[in-house]
Design a protein around this motif. Structure first.
Motif, PDB file in Angstrom:
ATOM      1  N   ILE A 292      47.654  49.874  35.880  1.00 14.21           N
ATOM      2  CA  ILE A 292      46.436  49.082  35.707  1.00 14.21           C
ATOM      3  C   ILE A 292      46.769  47.588  35.733  1.00 14.21           C
ATOM      4  O   ILE A 292      46.088  46.792  36.375  1.00 14.21           O
ATOM      5  CB  ILE A 292      45.731  49.451  34.388  1.00 14.21           C
ATOM      6  CG1 ILE A 292      45.225  50.887  34.440  1.00 14.21           C
ATOM      7  CG2 ILE A 292      44.572  48.495  34.108  1.00 14.21           C
ATOM      8  CD1 ILE A 292      44.724  51.416  33.109  1.00 14.21           C
ATOM      9  N   ALA A 293      47.833  47.205  35.031  1.00 14.90           N
ATOM     10  CA  ALA A 293      48.234  45.795  34.992  1.00 14.90           C
ATOM     11  C   ALA A 293      48.571  45.293  36.386  1.00 14.90           C
ATOM     12  O   ALA A 293      48.154  44.198  36.792  1.00 14.90           O
ATOM     13  CB  ALA A 293      49.430  45.629  34.058  1.00 14.90           C
ATOM     14  N   ARG A 294      49.317  46.083  37.136  1.00 17.86           N
ATOM     15  CA  ARG A 294      49.703  45.670  38.489  1.00 17.86           C
ATOM     16  C   ARG A 294      48.483  45.532  39.390  1.00 17.86           C
ATOM     17  O   ARG A 294      48.365  44.574  40.158  1.00 17.86           O
ATOM     18  CB  ARG A 294      50.691  46.674  39.075  1.00 17.86           C
ATOM     19  CG  ARG A 294      51.228  46.279  40.447  1.00 17.86           C
ATOM     20  CD  ARG A 294      52.351  47.187  40.899  1.00 17.86           C
ATOM     21  NE  ARG A 294      51.924  48.562  40.999  1.00 17.86           N
ATOM     22  CZ  ARG A 294      52.334  49.539  40.194  1.00 17.86           C
ATOM     23  NH1 ARG A 294      53.171  49.271  39.210  1.00 17.86           N
ATOM     24  NH2 ARG A 294      51.896  50.770  40.352  1.00 17.86           N
ATOM     25  N   GLU A 295      47.567  46.498  39.311  1.00 19.89           N
ATOM     26  CA  GLU A 295      46.373  46.460  40.157  1.00 19.89           C
ATOM     27  C   GLU A 295      45.494  45.255  39.838  1.00 19.89           C
ATOM     28  O   GLU A 295      44.989  44.584  40.734  1.00 19.89           O
ATOM     29  CB  GLU A 295      45.588  47.755  39.981  1.00 19.89           C
ATOM     30  CG  GLU A 295      46.280  48.986  40.590  1.00 19.89           C
ATOM     31  CD  GLU A 295      45.536  50.261  40.286  1.00 19.89           C
ATOM     32  OE1 GLU A 295      44.611  50.227  39.442  1.00 19.89           O
ATOM     33  OE2 GLU A 295      45.885  51.309  40.875  1.00 19.89           O
ATOM     34  N   HIS A 296      45.316  44.958  38.562  1.00 20.53           N
ATOM     35  CA  HIS A 296      44.458  43.842  38.185  1.00 20.53           C
ATOM     36  C   HIS A 296      45.094  42.506  38.526  1.00 20.53           C
ATOM     37  O   HIS A 296      44.416  41.576  38.978  1.00 20.53           O
ATOM     38  CB  HIS A 296      44.139  43.930  36.689  1.00 20.53           C
ATOM     39  CG  HIS A 296      43.118  44.968  36.361  1.00 20.53           C
ATOM     40  ND1 HIS A 296      42.327  44.933  35.235  1.00 20.53           N
ATOM     41  CD2 HIS A 296      42.749  46.095  37.019  1.00 20.53           C
ATOM     42  CE1 HIS A 296      41.521  45.975  35.216  1.00 20.53           C
ATOM     43  NE2 HIS A 296      41.762  46.702  36.283  1.00 20.53           N
ATOM     44  N   ALA A 297      46.405  42.378  38.305  1.00 21.94           N
ATOM     45  CA  ALA A 297      47.081  41.113  38.590  1.00 21.94           C
ATOM     46  C   ALA A 297      47.197  40.857  40.085  1.00 21.94           C
ATOM     47  O   ALA A 297      47.138  39.708  40.537  1.00 21.94           O
ATOM     48  CB  ALA A 297      48.459  41.101  37.948  1.00 21.94           C
ATOM     49  N   SER A 298      47.340  41.914  40.879  1.00 22.61           N
ATOM     50  CA  SER A 298      47.567  41.752  42.319  1.00 22.61           C
ATOM     51  C   SER A 298      46.379  41.095  43.019  1.00 22.61           C
ATOM     52  O   SER A 298      46.546  40.490  44.073  1.00 22.61           O
ATOM     53  CB  SER A 298      47.863  43.111  42.952  1.00 22.61           C
ATOM     54  OG  SER A 298      46.725  43.957  42.899  1.00 22.61           O
ATOM     55  N   VAL A 299      45.194  41.189  42.437  1.00 26.03           N
ATOM     56  CA  VAL A 299      44.002  40.565  43.018  1.00 26.03           C
ATOM     57  C   VAL A 299      44.179  39.040  43.120  1.00 26.03           C
ATOM     58  O   VAL A 299      43.647  38.391  44.013  1.00 26.03           O
ATOM     59  CB  VAL A 299      42.752  40.898  42.181  1.00 26.03           C
ATOM     60  CG1 VAL A 299      41.527  40.154  42.689  1.00 26.03           C
ATOM     61  CG2 VAL A 299      42.515  42.399  42.181  1.00 26.03           C
ATOM     62  N   PHE A 300      44.956  38.477  42.182  1.00 29.39           N
ATOM     63  CA  PHE A 300      45.082  37.015  42.084  1.00 29.39           C
ATOM     64  C   PHE A 300      46.276  36.482  42.868  1.00 29.39           C
ATOM     65  O   PHE A 300      46.381  35.273  43.064  1.00 29.39           O
ATOM     66  CB  PHE A 300      45.220  36.608  40.613  1.00 29.39           C
ATOM     67  CG  PHE A 300      44.015  36.963  39.788  1.00 29.39           C
ATOM     68  CD1 PHE A 300      42.972  36.051  39.660  1.00 29.39           C
ATOM     69  CD2 PHE A 300      43.910  38.190  39.149  1.00 29.39           C
ATOM     70  CE1 PHE A 300      41.857  36.367  38.916  1.00 29.39           C
ATOM     71  CE2 PHE A 300      42.802  38.505  38.388  1.00 29.39           C
ATOM     72  CZ  PHE A 300      41.769  37.589  38.268  1.00 29.39           C
ATOM     73  N   VAL A 301      47.184  37.338  43.283  1.00 32.32           N
ATOM     74  CA  VAL A 301      48.427  36.877  43.893  1.00 32.32           C
ATOM     75  C   VAL A 301      48.163  36.255  45.258  1.00 32.32           C
ATOM     76  O   VAL A 301      47.437  36.823  46.085  1.00 32.32           O
ATOM     77  CB  VAL A 301      49.435  38.042  44.021  1.00 32.32           C
ATOM     78  CG1 VAL A 301      50.701  37.574  44.741  1.00 32.32           C
ATOM     79  CG2 VAL A 301      49.796  38.577  42.642  1.00 32.32           C
ATOM     80  N   VAL A 302      48.753  35.078  45.497  1.00 31.38           N
ATOM     81  CA  VAL A 302      48.615  34.398  46.783  1.00 31.38           C
ATOM     82  C   VAL A 302      50.009  33.967  47.259  1.00 31.38           C
ATOM     83  O   VAL A 302      50.971  33.971  46.499  1.00 31.38           O
ATOM     84  CB  VAL A 302      47.693  33.160  46.697  1.00 31.38           C
ATOM     85  CG1 VAL A 302      46.269  33.583  46.412  1.00 31.38           C
ATOM     86  CG2 VAL A 302      48.201  32.185  45.644  1.00 31.38           C
ATOM     87  N   ASN A 303      50.088  33.587  48.509  1.00 26.36           N
ATOM     88  CA  ASN A 303      51.375  33.211  49.106  1.00 26.36           C
ATOM     89  C   ASN A 303      51.661  31.737  48.870  1.00 26.36           C
ATOM     90  O   ASN A 303      51.575  30.903  49.743  1.00 26.36           O
ATOM     91  CB  ASN A 303      51.351  33.504  50.619  1.00 26.36           C
ATOM     92  CG  ASN A 303      52.646  33.069  51.279  1.00 26.36           C
ATOM     93  OD1 ASN A 303      53.705  33.097  50.661  1.00 26.36           O
ATOM     94  ND2 ASN A 303      52.562  32.657  52.550  1.00 26.36           N
ATOM     95  N   ASN A 304      51.973  31.396  47.597  1.00 23.55           N
ATOM     96  CA  ASN A 304      52.321  30.007  47.323  1.00 23.55           C
ATOM     97  C   ASN A 304      53.639  29.842  46.585  1.00 23.55           C
ATOM     98  O   ASN A 304      53.937  28.779  46.056  1.00 23.55           O
ATOM     99  CB  ASN A 304      51.203  29.298  46.554  1.00 23.55           C
ATOM    100  CG  ASN A 304      51.034  29.824  45.148  1.00 23.55           C
ATOM    101  OD1 ASN A 304      51.757  30.722  44.711  1.00 23.55           O
ATOM    102  ND2 ASN A 304      50.091  29.265  44.405  1.00 23.55           N
ATOM    103  N   VAL A 305      54.451  30.898  46.544  1.00 26.84           N
ATOM    104  CA  VAL A 305      55.782  30.790  45.956  1.00 26.84           C
ATOM    105  C   VAL A 305      56.855  31.263  46.937  1.00 26.84           C
ATOM    106  O   VAL A 305      57.981  31.540  46.542  1.00 26.84           O
ATOM    107  CB  VAL A 305      55.894  31.582  44.634  1.00 26.84           C
ATOM    108  CG1 VAL A 305      55.031  30.956  43.559  1.00 26.84           C
ATOM    109  CG2 VAL A 305      55.514  33.036  44.839  1.00 26.84           C
ATOM    110  N   ASN A 306      56.506  31.368  48.210  1.00 22.99           N
ATOM    111  CA  ASN A 306      57.465  31.731  49.244  1.00 22.99           C
ATOM    112  C   ASN A 306      58.076  33.107  49.013  1.00 22.99           C
ATOM    113  O   ASN A 306      59.273  33.319  49.177  1.00 22.99           O
ATOM    114  CB  ASN A 306      58.576  30.688  49.351  1.00 22.99           C
ATOM    115  CG  ASN A 306      59.307  30.769  50.686  1.00 22.99           C
ATOM    116  OD1 ASN A 306      58.738  31.183  51.687  1.00 22.99           O
ATOM    117  ND2 ASN A 306      60.569  30.368  50.703  1.00 22.99           N
ATOM    118  N   ALA A 307      57.232  34.052  48.595  1.00 21.81           N
ATOM    119  CA  ALA A 307      57.691  35.431  48.394  1.00 21.81           C
ATOM    120  C   ALA A 307      56.533  36.360  48.681  1.00 21.81           C
ATOM    121  O   ALA A 307      55.373  36.015  48.457  1.00 21.81           O
ATOM    122  CB  ALA A 307      58.158  35.636  46.964  1.00 21.81           C
ATOM    123  N   PRO A 308      56.805  37.563  49.199  1.00 18.46           N
ATOM    124  CA  PRO A 308      55.723  38.507  49.464  1.00 18.46           C
ATOM    125  C   PRO A 308      55.149  39.055  48.137  1.00 18.46           C
ATOM    126  O   PRO A 308      55.829  39.070  47.138  1.00 18.46           O
ATOM    127  CB  PRO A 308      56.414  39.616  50.268  1.00 18.46           C
ATOM    128  CG  PRO A 308      57.846  39.555  49.829  1.00 18.46           C
ATOM    129  CD  PRO A 308      58.132  38.107  49.581  1.00 18.46           C
TER     130      PRO A 308
END
Length: 308
Positions: A292-308
């Motif tokens: 659940i934590a991974r699914e909810h947090a993944s919505v916010f992840v963007v490509n701004n730290v040079n990592a997938p």
């Protein structure tokens, strides 16, 4: 890179610092350790006319116990917080978070816990030299209408990469902020606006002066983990602070906070609630909460730290 020109002001008391900030709030900036501010000034991301240094204000450096809380002065060096007996004995998760910040020289001589909580959001495309930024149109954080981290975004998607914030929010910490003639205490989670353009919910003439952490129960557990390219110096690509209260091997309360993936630390209420009432040895429940934590947090992840 050289610093731009500025006037250096060194007040001796908190009241004097607040008065100076009130006078120069349009052009003034608070200088604590300077590990974030001075780099941004060299990159010409910020050009304050006045730097108001807190280095001479000894009254903002302490770790003490009062009113059922551990109180930490915002001007306390990271190493002093980490090595304090109260913190070592009661806040092992915070000790781990503090140990993750920067390099030992930063912790011992420069960085402060207030500065870590109040550092600016970061983005791979924004935190560059003026020369590199000149090759692109200004982004949202620079006053433009573009987000290079997430195509089509109508707002800045820079990330809060404070190591202390996720762990302290998991510990249900509060902070006191002051301005000339008044002060207010708010939950630490409310210090962050969730707006990348202006990530802190502070008025221009307010200063963070203290952090208060509730004294943990004896039957509690806490932990901090982060992922970064290197074990020192690097900012986290993702981090998490967790705090649980346990009774008879059952989880009575839980707080899971993810950092470095969004404009502000994410308090994951649903994942936290999934643990409440469950046995500490119930690995299926622990895995379900993690999912659940991974699914909810993944919505916010963007490509701004040079990592997938």
């Amino acid at each position: 890179m050289r610093l731009p020109r500025f006037d250096y002001l060194r007040p001796a008391t908190t009241d004097e610092a607040l008065e100076l900030l009130f006078q120069h709030r349009a052009e003034g900036r608070i200088l604590a350790g300077g590990t974030d501010l001075l780099v941004r000034m060299k990159q010409r991301l910020l050009r304050p006319g006045y730097l108001i240094s807190l280095k001479s204000i000894r009254s903002m450096r302490y770790v003490r116990q009062a009113d059922g809380h551990i109180q930490i002065g915002a001007g306390t060096a990271l190493s002093a917080v980490r090595n304090a007996e109260l913190v070592q004995k009661n806040l092992p998760g915070l000790v781990h978070a503090l140990a993750s910040i920067g390099a030992p020289s930063i912790q011992h001589h420069t960085g402060t816990i207030g500065g870590n909580l109040c550092q600016e959001n970061r983005c791979l495309y924004y935190n560059q030299s003026a020369f590199l930024r000149s090759a692109r149109q200004p982004c949202h954080k620079a006053g433009g209408q573009i987000c290079y981290a997430l195509e089509g975004s109508d707002r800045c998607r820079s990330t809060c990469q404070s190591d202390c914030a996720p762990m302290l929010i998991a510990l249900n910490a509060s902070v006191t902020v002051a301005r000339r003639g008044s002060q207010r205490t708010i939950p630490l989670v409310d210090l962050y606006s969730a707006r990348g353009e202006q990530p802190l919910a502070l008025e221009p003439d307010e200063i963070l002066v203290e952090i208060q952490v509730p004294m943990p129960d004896h039957d509690s557990g806490q932990a901090y983990e982060r992922l970064s390219y290197r074990s020192a110096i690097d900012f986290p690509m993702v981090a998490v602070g967790v705090n649980v209260r346990i009774a008879k091997r059952m989880i009575e309360d839980a707080r899971i906070v993810v950092g470095a993936v969004s404009n502000a630390p994410l308090l994951l209420a649903k994942a936290s609630q999934r643990l409440v009432g469950q046995a500490t040895a119930d690995h299926e429940t622990l895995q379900a909460a993690a999912t659940i934590a991974r699914e909810h947090a993944s919505v916010f992840v963007v490509n701004n730290v040079n990592a997938p």
